[in-house]
Design an enzyme around this catalytic site. Structure first.
Site, short mmCIF file in Angstrom:
data_model
loop_
_atom_site.label_atom_id
_atom_site.label_comp_id
_atom_site.label_asym_id
_atom_site.label_seq_id
_atom_site.Cartn_x
_atom_site.Cartn_y
_atom_site.Cartn_z
N ARG A 139 7.55 -10.53 17.97
CA ARG A 139 6.53 -10.13 18.71
C ARG A 139 6.64 -11.10 19.73
NH1 ARG A 139 2.08 -11.28 13.72
NH2 ARG A 139 3.03 -9.71 12.21
N GLY A 140 6.27 -10.60 20.95
CA GLY A 140 6.20 -11.00 22.43
C GLY A 140 7.50 -11.73 22.51
N CYS A 145 0.64 -1.15 0.13
CA CYS A 145 0.08 -0.05 0.02
C CYS A 145 0.65 1.29 -0.18
CB CYS A 145 -1.02 0.22 1.12
SG CYS A 145 0.08 0.05 2.64
#
Length: 266
Positions: free
Chosen positions: A227-228, A87
């Protein structure tokens, strides 16, 4: 449900030595950093000394830049354009063949996944526009002393250009820095990082096959899905050690000469 503000983007015209390059959709913050980062990433400058002045006219949506070297728009636009993926796509004039000719990275610095995850969490906590809107991208520099610098923008490429521009203006040494991004590491994102000379790139999401192939060729370490308590190491340049699983942690300790790690392996 908590309401969030709307992310903002502005059409801003970049003018080099009196010639309009293009109109870019940008978040109206840290624009001077973006100018330096974009011009460097596209090979239009080699360093901050090539820029004479940057005149930011926010209300008019104009970035008027004067370079000390002559700028030949015909030569620039005669090159083949490559549209960036995803995008808000932009245009780059570097092909994959061009990127392969960049200097390979040489760095002996090593980092653990735990360290990268800790810095990724710190990055998230220091991204005010994302926290306010939930719809912004960010890029983060991890400096040698562990401190961080964050830049945000509606576009992931813009955010990386901003943080590279900051590093250029501060004359930071790239091989001693880590780049973190919220966006996918695609080949054009990898090319920006490679052009500057980062040794390690981390992202909260994936890397593309082409980006990983280029990273291996240029000796750049790429880590995704930070992540985490999870992460994916895509490359094998030896700068990242996996200390998240018991076996990986034990093997890492053994390599560092810690005999007690053998108990974990038994």
């Amino acid at each position: 449900m908590t309401k969030k503000g709307l992310p903002e983007e502005y059409p801003i015209s970049l003018i080099l030595n009196g010639y309009e390059i293009a109109v870019f959709q940008l978040t109206n913050l840290d624009l001077e950093d973006w100018v330096y980062g974009y011009l460097f990433s596209e090979g239009l400058i080699d360093g901050p000394e090539d820029v004479v002045s940057v005149d930011i006219r926010e209300k008019a949506g104009i970035l008027n830049v004067t370079l000390c070297n002559s700028f030949d728009p015909e030569q620039m636009f005669s090159k083949k354009k490559h549209y960036t993926a995803g995008c808000g796509r932009g245009v780059t004039f570097f092909s994959m063949t061009d990127v392969k000719n960049f200097n390979k990275v040489n760095s002996n610095d090593t980092y653990s996944l735990t360290y990268l995850l800790k810095k990724r969490a710190e990055f998230a906590q220091n991204s005010p526009l994302y926290l306010e809107t939930g719809g912004m991208h960010g890029a983060c520099l991890i400096l040698e002393d562990g401190s961080i610098e964050v830049r945000e923008d509606i576009g992931r490429h813009n955010a990386v250009d901003k943080i590279i521009g900051h590093a250029i203006r501060k004359r930071l040494q790239p091989d001693r820095l880590i780049l973190l991004t919220t966006g996918r590491v695609s080949y054009e994102m990898l090319s920006k990082a490679a052009k500057f000379g980062f040794a390690v790139i981390g992202s909260r999401t994936a890397a593309t096959k082409q980006a990983v192939q280029l990273a291996r060729f240029l000796n750049i370490e790429v880590v995704g899905y930070l992540r985490g308590k999870m992460a994916t190491i895509y490359t094998s340049a030896g700068r990242i050690h996996d200390d998240l699983t018991p076996r990986a942690a034990a093997e890492d300790l053994l390599e560092r000469g810690e005999a007690q790690a053998q108990q974990l392996l038994n």
